[in-house]
Enzyme design. Structure first.
Site, short mmCIF file in Angstrom:
data_model
loop_
_atom_site.label_atom_id
_atom_site.label_comp_id
_atom_site.label_asym_id
_atom_site.label_seq_id
_atom_site.Cartn_x
_atom_site.Cartn_y
_atom_site.Cartn_z
N SER B 159 28.48 39.30 36.21
CA SER B 159 28.74 38.46 37.29
C SER B 159 29.48 37.30 37.27
O SER B 159 29.56 36.60 35.92
CB SER B 159 27.37 37.99 37.91
OG SER B 159 27.68 36.98 38.92
N TYR B 171 19.30 33.99 37.37
CA TYR B 171 20.52 35.01 37.56
C TYR B 171 21.57 34.93 36.59
O TYR B 171 22.03 35.64 35.92
CB TYR B 171 20.89 34.94 38.94
CG TYR B 171 21.93 36.22 39.16
CD1 TYR B 171 21.37 37.54 39.47
CD2 TYR B 171 23.29 35.90 39.64
CE1 TYR B 171 22.30 38.56 39.53
CE2 TYR B 171 24.02 36.93 39.91
CZ TYR B 171 23.62 38.28 39.97
OH TYR B 171 24.46 39.44 40.25
#
Lengths: 76, 262
Positions: B159, B171
């Site tokens: 990501s 995350y």
């Protein structure tokens, strides 16, 4: 001294007239928990005051912030 | 004068014909786009996911795809599911580590809406799903590939948030970990003929993006992208296919972010 609306509009990147008397974290999606930290720091710098944990947790609307500022002798 | 018969171009086989791929989290969103693309490219597929309804939908559209319902955070169950997929396809050449979830929590919650214990539990959940499970599934697949001397590629979905995103400590850390694992696996497995590539999307127009961000934030993000739009799931899936097809891409991060810098 900047108005509360101008401080909020700058932090939340919204036009000043978008900050009405009913503005709150519920009505403004831009005002999330991260922006709230920016807002607290900006308010303390703009008005030369220190906010405690209870006040910070309660300041989730324009009206609530204005009330806290008035208690501290600031006209929002 | 007779008209010459029309020339018929020789049939070109699909680019991934004969290749066998395992896709985790392929039941919906980005994973489903990867499944659709790799299937169209001729690969034989197995899909692991805990979304049984989504797996049924995959089977409805692609009856030949092997689907195995599993919670990948359970390492033993994940290993068994990998074994099922490996046996069903008689080997694997490709692993796509796509399964993951997006959860947000500020490091400091001045609003007192969450407790520190709740934020620590969320950290554990995100790391377990987005990092630990990726490690476990890759271990399970790579061991089987190495034993059979199968060459191939491990593509892991990273990501843009690996470079930091406020409110996403867990995350961001997990996705940065994916980049580190990719670099490590490339060096460790390269001599076996197994490559490792990370495909790192920016903000893609997927259900998980819309679930994680408010509509206003999605519009704001789209405005910050130089291309002034979110990516599509298929554009990310195309990058996965390209990483699979190009045998000299290894140990690197392929960014699919429209030029957005965080």
């Amino acid at each position: 001294m900047p108005t509360l609306r101008s401080v909020m509009s700058q932090v939340l990147r919204l036009p000043v007239d978008a900050i009405d008397d009913d503005a709150s974290m519920r009505t403004l999606p831009q005002w999330d928990s991260l922006k709230h930290m920016d807002l607290i720091v900006s308010l303390e710098e703009a008005y030369g005051l220190t906010l405690d944990g209870d006040e910070i947790a309660a300041m989730t609307s324009y009206g609530a912030i204005a009330a806290v500022l008035r208690r501290k002798g600031v006209t929002p | 004068m007779t008209t010459p018969p029309p020339t018929v171009a020789p049939a070109v086989p699909p680019p991934l014909e004969g290749r066998r791929a395992l896709v985790t989290g392929g039941a919906q969103g980005l994973g489903r786009a990867i499944v659709d693309r790799l299937t169209a490219a001729g690969a034989a597929l197995a899909v692991l996911d805990r979304d049984t309804a989504g797996l049924e939908a995959v089977r409805a559209d692609h009856p030949a795809v092997v689907t195995v319902p599993v919670d990948l955070t359970d390492a033993d169950a994940a290993d068994a599911a990998v074994g099922t997929a490996f046996d069903a396809l008689d080997g694997l050449d490709i692993l796509v580590n796509n399964a993951g979830l997006i959860r947000n929590a500020p490091l400091v919650d001045l609003l007192r809406r969450t407790t520190r214990a709740e934020r620590l539990a969320l950290w554990d959940t995100v790391i377990a799903t987005n990092l630990t499970a990726v490690h476990a599934v890759t271990m399970s697949v790579a061991e089987r590939m190495a034993r059979r001397r199968l060459k191939g590629v491990i593509v892991s979905i990273g990501s843009i948030c690996a470079r930091g995103n406020p409110g996403q400590s867990a995350y961001a850390a997990a996705k940065a970990g994916i980049e580190a694992l990719t670099a490590t696996w490339a060096r460790e497995l390269g001599p076996l003929g197994i490559r490792a590539v990370c495909v790192a999307p920016g903000f893609a127009d997927t259900p998980s993006t819309h679930a994680a961000l408010t509509g206003a934030r999605v519009a704001e993000v789209a405005g910050e992208v130089p291309l002034r739009r979110l990516g599509t799931a298929d554009e990310v899936a195309l990058a996965v296919q390209q990483a699979i097809e190009n045998g000299y891409i290894n140990g690197t991060v392929l960014r699919v972010d429209g030029g957005l810098v965080m």
